[in-house]
Scaffold this motif. Structure first.
Motif, mmCIF file in Angstrom:
data_model
loop_
_atom_site.group_PDB
_atom_site.id
_atom_site.type_symbol
_atom_site.label_atom_id
_atom_site.label_comp_id
_atom_site.label_asym_id
_atom_site.label_seq_id
_atom_site.Cartn_x
_atom_site.Cartn_y
_atom_site.Cartn_z
ATOM 1 N N GLY A 15 1.087 -0.721 -0.219
ATOM 2 C CA GLY A 15 -0.039 -0.048 -0.178
ATOM 3 C C GLY A 15 1.011 0.984 0.175
ATOM 4 N N PRO A 16 0.831 2.204 0.694
ATOM 5 C CA PRO A 16 1.022 3.408 0.939
ATOM 6 C C PRO A 16 2.881 3.383 1.326
ATOM 7 C CG PRO A 16 0.060 3.424 2.942
ATOM 8 C CD PRO A 16 -0.057 2.662 1.207
ATOM 9 N N THR A 17 3.158 2.134 2.328
ATOM 10 C CA THR A 17 3.820 1.673 3.045
ATOM 11 C C THR A 17 5.584 1.386 2.362
ATOM 12 O OG1 THR A 17 2.679 1.576 5.100
ATOM 13 C CG2 THR A 17 5.765 0.776 4.922
ATOM 14 N N VAL A 18 6.534 1.503 1.949
ATOM 15 C CA VAL A 18 7.528 1.575 1.627
ATOM 16 C C VAL A 18 7.955 0.623 1.717
ATOM 17 C CG1 VAL A 18 9.739 2.013 0.375
ATOM 18 C CG2 VAL A 18 8.156 3.937 0.325
ATOM 19 N N ALA A 19 8.110 -0.896 2.092
ATOM 20 C CA ALA A 19 9.332 -1.623 2.497
ATOM 21 C C ALA A 19 10.445 -1.896 2.351
ATOM 22 C CB ALA A 19 8.202 -3.426 2.455
ATOM 23 N N LEU A 20 10.840 -2.097 1.204
ATOM 24 C CA LEU A 20 12.111 -1.983 0.688
ATOM 25 C C LEU A 20 12.000 -1.389 -0.675
ATOM 26 C CD1 LEU A 20 12.657 -5.735 -0.258
ATOM 27 C CD2 LEU A 20 13.219 -4.764 2.157
ATOM 28 N N ASP A 21 13.011 -0.511 -0.022
ATOM 29 C CA ASP A 21 13.830 0.724 -0.909
ATOM 30 C C ASP A 21 14.923 0.419 -1.775
ATOM 31 O OD1 ASP A 21 13.771 3.402 -2.221
ATOM 32 O OD2 ASP A 21 14.280 4.655 -0.629
ATOM 33 N N GLY A 22 15.543 -0.608 -2.405
ATOM 34 C CA GLY A 22 16.572 -0.437 -2.929
ATOM 35 C C GLY A 22 17.691 -1.342 -2.770
ATOM 36 N N THR A 33 26.804 -14.310 8.364
ATOM 37 C CA THR A 33 26.860 -12.281 8.101
ATOM 38 C C THR A 33 25.369 -12.313 9.097
ATOM 39 O OG1 THR A 33 27.556 -12.421 5.748
ATOM 40 C CG2 THR A 33 25.932 -10.804 6.277
ATOM 41 N N GLY A 34 25.655 -11.262 9.437
ATOM 42 C CA GLY A 34 24.356 -10.392 10.569
ATOM 43 C C GLY A 34 23.585 -9.584 9.827
ATOM 44 N N PHE A 35 22.448 -9.771 9.403
ATOM 45 C CA PHE A 35 21.789 -8.591 8.944
ATOM 46 C C PHE A 35 20.729 -8.449 10.103
ATOM 47 C CE2 PHE A 35 17.618 -8.795 6.067
ATOM 48 C CZ PHE A 35 18.642 -7.989 5.617
ATOM 49 N N VAL A 36 21.134 -6.920 10.368
ATOM 50 C CA VAL A 36 20.514 -5.513 11.414
ATOM 51 C C VAL A 36 20.029 -4.888 10.970
ATOM 52 C CG1 VAL A 36 22.488 -7.645 12.910
ATOM 53 C CG2 VAL A 36 22.812 -5.144 11.902
ATOM 54 N N GLY A 37 19.312 -4.437 11.689
ATOM 55 C CA GLY A 37 18.582 -3.131 11.564
ATOM 56 C C GLY A 37 17.030 -3.355 12.245
ATOM 57 N N PRO A 38 16.895 -1.943 12.698
ATOM 58 C CA PRO A 38 15.380 -1.425 13.927
ATOM 59 C C PRO A 38 14.473 -2.517 13.325
ATOM 60 C CG PRO A 38 16.548 0.513 12.820
ATOM 61 C CD PRO A 38 17.016 -0.440 12.069
ATOM 62 N N ASN A 39 13.433 -2.516 14.299
ATOM 63 C CA ASN A 39 12.090 -3.574 14.179
ATOM 64 C C ASN A 39 11.680 -2.423 12.681
ATOM 65 O OD1 ASN A 39 12.582 -5.074 15.989
ATOM 66 N ND2 ASN A 39 11.239 -4.683 17.232
ATOM 67 N N GLY A 40 10.723 -2.564 12.012
ATOM 68 C CA GLY A 40 10.363 -2.248 10.768
ATOM 69 C C GLY A 40 11.638 -2.016 9.703
ATOM 70 N N ALA A 41 12.587 -1.955 9.443
ATOM 71 C CA ALA A 41 13.860 -1.578 8.531
ATOM 72 C C ALA A 41 13.790 -2.000 7.606
ATOM 73 C CB ALA A 41 14.797 -1.910 9.239
ATOM 74 N N GLY A 42 13.358 -3.655 7.577
ATOM 75 C CA GLY A 42 12.920 -4.340 5.819
ATOM 76 C C GLY A 42 13.692 -5.870 5.847
ATOM 77 N N LYS A 43 13.754 -6.124 7.690
ATOM 78 C CA LYS A 43 14.424 -7.392 7.333
ATOM 79 C C LYS A 43 13.880 -8.789 6.980
ATOM 80 C CE LYS A 43 15.774 -7.230 11.346
ATOM 81 N NZ LYS A 43 15.370 -5.504 11.956
ATOM 82 N N SER A 44 12.270 -8.768 7.725
ATOM 83 C CA SER A 44 11.327 -10.399 7.753
ATOM 84 C C SER A 44 10.777 -10.280 5.747
ATOM 85 C CB SER A 44 10.592 -9.878 7.889
ATOM 86 O OG SER A 44 10.556 -10.563 9.203
ATOM 87 N N THR A 45 10.612 -8.705 5.579
ATOM 88 C CA THR A 45 10.759 -8.887 4.061
ATOM 89 C C THR A 45 11.229 -9.637 2.567
ATOM 90 O OG1 THR A 45 9.221 -7.205 4.282
ATOM 91 C CG2 THR A 45 9.620 -6.685 2.031
ATOM 92 N N GLY A 204 17.983 0.095 7.572
ATOM 93 C CA GLY A 204 17.139 1.015 8.125
ATOM 94 C C GLY A 204 16.392 1.460 7.028
ATOM 95 N N ARG A 205 14.819 1.642 7.345
ATOM 96 C CA ARG A 205 13.909 2.439 5.961
ATOM 97 C C ARG A 205 14.359 1.557 5.101
ATOM 98 N NH1 ARG A 205 11.911 6.560 9.172
ATOM 99 N NH2 ARG A 205 12.969 7.301 10.546
ATOM 100 N N GLY A 206 13.766 0.525 5.705
ATOM 101 C CA GLY A 206 14.409 -0.825 3.254
ATOM 102 C C GLY A 206 15.394 -0.677 2.663
ATOM 103 N N LYS A 207 16.990 -0.101 3.384
ATOM 104 C CA LYS A 207 17.994 -0.295 2.207
ATOM 105 C C LYS A 207 19.080 0.278 3.488
ATOM 106 C CE LYS A 207 17.331 4.261 0.813
ATOM 107 N NZ LYS A 207 16.765 5.592 0.979
ATOM 108 N N VAL A 208 20.373 0.033 2.386
ATOM 109 C CA VAL A 208 21.627 -0.790 3.082
ATOM 110 C C VAL A 208 22.721 0.519 4.122
ATOM 111 C CG1 VAL A 208 23.381 -1.920 3.261
ATOM 112 C CG2 VAL A 208 22.154 -3.402 2.378
ATOM 113 N N ILE A 209 22.471 0.544 5.263
ATOM 114 C CA ILE A 209 22.882 1.886 5.160
ATOM 115 C C ILE A 209 25.046 1.883 5.974
ATOM 116 C CG2 ILE A 209 23.468 3.074 8.132
ATOM 117 C CD1 ILE A 209 20.804 2.032 8.425
ATOM 118 N N ALA A 210 24.811 -0.072 5.666
ATOM 119 C CA ALA A 210 26.042 -0.169 5.956
ATOM 120 C C ALA A 210 26.236 -1.631 5.426
ATOM 121 C CB ALA A 210 26.622 0.009 6.741
#
Length: 310
Positions: A15-22, A33-45, A204-210
């Protein structure tokens, strides 16, 4: 089959929510490999897209160079644990695994092997519906290992484990990677991956930070900070500031500074006969590195008293 995961440019909206952003990263064999980020960051998706459970709007996710949907006998290519509650509660753990194994042409002997590996031998004939969350996690691990796959994907596998179980899980993940498998483990708590992950993908927010090795990330976050303990803090501060350091007091006898290496601090203080009894390069923890990297990416965070008063 090559033990790799390749995620390239995944985009996904609900819907209006961007789950993954590139979302883009790779997982290589031989380490965790640790796949880490806040809840809602897009890991499970992301994991669901890799495993063909969700379709991406754009981008690709490949296991050993192929999409999950094209894999024949997929349990022999990739083992996954996404939801420890996804089982038939009236079945025994052994029957649950036998059902999965027979669907993939795997043997009863293999079922007994993974029961042993996951530490479930004494509880294997009990109904899975009576298992604690930690025991269900172990059952999920056993199911992921059935096909002896080169790729392992685990979503929050430490949930529900007691301290003994967490220690076991860490050692088990390292063992799996040591066998040459690509092991991707998601978590939102860095303490769970301490001394386990060799590489981190921080999102975070659907994209890779590091996307870097643990040692590299810790060095980047640690910077050039040095901690100094001295009985003459004012004198030490003057000497070090004159040499170009930025100095701050942490306590009556402790200074923290940046801009000078620890070896240079020792030399300067020694040359000026300024007494000191400890000089140490600051080493960030994984928790510090994670919090620094995800500071602006958390969907929710606590508001400090100072902020609340504004």
């Amino acid at each position: 089959m090559e033990a790799t995961i390749e995620v390239n440019g995944l985009r996904k909206r609900f819907g209006p929510t961007v789950a993954l952003d590139g979302m883009s990263f790779s997982v290589q064999p031989g380490h965790v490999t640790g796949f880490v980020g806040p809840n809602g960051a897009g890991k499970s998706t992301t994991m669901r897209v890799i495993l063909g459970l969700d379709a991406a709007d754009e981008g690709s996710a490949l296991i050993g160079g192929r999409p999950y949907q094209s894999l024949r006998c997929p349990l022999s290519h990739v083992g996954a644990l996404l939801d420890a509650a996804a089982l038939q509660p009236s079945r025994s753990a052994r029957n649950h695994l036998l059902w999965l194994a027979h669907s993939q042409g795997l043997t009863t002997e293999r079922v007994d092997e993974v029961i042993e590996q996951a530490g479930l031998r004494q509880a294997a004939r009990r109904k899975a519906g009576g298992y604690s969350l930690g025991m269900r996690q172990r059952l999920g691990i056993a199911a992921a290992l059935l096909g002896d796959p080169p790729v392992i994907i685990l979503d929050e596998p430490f949930n529900g484990l007691d301290p003994e179980g967490i220690v076991w899980m860490r050692a088990f993940l390292i063992e799996l990677a040591g066998q040459g498998r690509a092991v991707l483990v998601s978590s939102h708590l860095m303490s769970e991956l301490q001394d386990t992950a060799a590489h981190l993908v921080v999102v975070g927010r659907g994209k890779v930070i590091a996307d870097a090795g643990v040692a590299e990330l810790l060095a980047a976050v640690s910077g050039d900070r040095v901690t100094l303990r001295t009985t003459a803090p004012s004198e030490a501060a003057r000497v070090l500031e004159h040499a170009g350091a930025t100095v701050a007091a942490l306590g009556d006898d402790t200074l923290t500074l940046s801009g000078l290496a620890a070896e240079r601090v020792v030399a300067l203080l020694g040359a000026r006969a300024v007494p000191f009894f400890e000089v140490a390069a600051h080493r960030a923890t994984l928790e510090e590195a994670y919090l620094e990297l995800t500071r602006d990416a958390a969907e929710f965070r606590a508001v400090t008293g100072q902020e609340a008063s504004r």
